[in-house]
Design an enzyme around this catalytic site. Sequence first.
Site, PDB file in Angstrom:
ATOM      1  CE1 TYR A 156      -4.286   1.491   1.434  1.00  0.00           C
ATOM      2  CE2 TYR A 156      -2.695   3.171   1.990  1.00  0.00           C
ATOM      3  CZ  TYR A 156      -3.994   2.778   1.804  1.00  0.00           C
ATOM      4  OH  TYR A 156      -5.007   3.680   1.998  1.00  0.00           O
ATOM      5  CE  LYS A 223      -4.673 -14.829   2.961  1.00  0.00           C
ATOM      6  NZ  LYS A 223      -5.698 -15.755   3.425  1.00  0.00           N
ATOM      7  CG  ASP A 277      -8.334 -15.503   5.431  1.00  0.00           C
ATOM      8  OD1 ASP A 277      -7.411 -15.386   6.266  1.00  0.00           O
ATOM      9  OD2 ASP A 277      -8.406 -16.454   4.645  1.00  0.00           O
ATOM     10  CG  ASP A 301      -7.002   1.362   4.112  1.00  0.00           C
ATOM     11  OD1 ASP A 301      -7.259   2.368   4.780  1.00  0.00           O
ATOM     12  OD2 ASP A 301      -7.303   1.253   2.916  1.00  0.00           O
TER      13      ASP A 301
END
Length: 410
Positions: A156, A223, A277, A301
């Site tokens: 990002y 992740k 997730d 975010d």
Amino acid sequence: MPRKSPSGGESVKFQNGEFVSPDNPVIPVMAGDGIGPEITVSMRRIVDAAVAKAYGGKRAIRWLDVLAGESAQAAGKDLLPQETLDAIRQHRVAIKGPLMTPVGGGHRSLNVTLRQVLDLYACVRPVEYFRGLPSPVCKPEQMNVVIFRENTEDVYAGIEWPADSAEAEKVRGFLKKELKVSIREHSGIGIKPMSREGTERLVRMAVKYALKHKRRSVTLVHKGNIMKYTEGAFRDWGYALAAREFGGQTVTETEVTEKHGGTAPAGKLVIKDRIADNMFQQILTRTNEYDVMAMPNLNGDYFSDACAAQVGGLGIAPGANIGDGLAVFEATHGTAPKYVGKNLINPGSLILSAVMMLEHLGWGESGALVKSALAGCFAAREVTQDFARQMEGVRPLGTTEFTAAALARI
Ligand code: NAP
């Protein structure tokens, strides 16, 4: 050179790792783009009233208007003028409205640039429920988390090149020749660096916060099952840092299970981790098991907006970008272009960001006054349209009416 400071104002200092405020701190304020100016006016009126009430005139903020974004451009300056950066560096604590970033082209995000140039490495976003507000979940009152989002690294952070650019072709060629990695033709390419130093300083700030505020746990969200050497490393470096620097005050979730019969020893902060997730469903199904959280930039975010939705929406989602000795407070939301100039927007997010700022200055009494004024409005169903439309039989207040209602409660 920074602009001339308002008369009688002094800069906030940073001593022994703490911000130390004079009674008359100069606070640079960027109203920002879109709805920024409307919510900034509201925030300033409410903060000034609370400070005056809490300290009987002995303390007051000297606001210093500085430019960024469209207002800077309109004044013939750079989008992020040097004098704005200098003012923030000089006075150490600032507050800003949202800044517009074009999608797919145009200038780079000024928000990302500001965080990187000033090395504001932690984006801190508390999310809690206020009684009376509407929510899409059954038990919104169980939400009380503080998210520490890494602010300077990750995919990002803006290291990317458009498809077919010379740079993208160069990277593609290098990867193919040197590392035998093939990337399809006409691909845009982004790079996702995550460093041990960047991770450690973020996790250190989260653990220190959790210990200082006697919170129960710090969850590392990643992740790492897929992106092993970036997100997976974030988890491993985070656990290692907590053990090395805070070993006497922390215990891992695995240790709680294996050595302590499933109950954390009294006074110990539990360090745990979740894959991102899974974390998104856990925050809905087991909300009250989560407390302080640390995560890389992109996860943070997404996750902070999702948490805000659980307690009513972005209208009350505050935040701060914090580095060593510098802090810029800002709402979590953006410029909400469709609401500009309509007197409809909720100023709550920027006002609650200012509460964080007041706490940071050591002016907790005035922050508490602001927070209880907002809580009083919400409990009395005095709300703007974002909440009113989710409630039965509530007439929405405009931004200025809501501001007046909050002022009346201070
Ligand atoms: P946004 O400005 O956050 O607005 C998205 C939606 O969130 C709005 O349409 C509205 O929902 C709700 N919302 C936002 N602020 C609200 C408030 N104060 N009160 C009530 N509801 C609020 O996101 P966006 O439309 O994706 O982005 C617009 C621009 O802002 C982009 O240029 C983006 O880059 C920028 N941005 C800046 C920052 C920053 O400065 N830190 C952060 C995020 C985005 P409803 O439509 O449901 O009413």
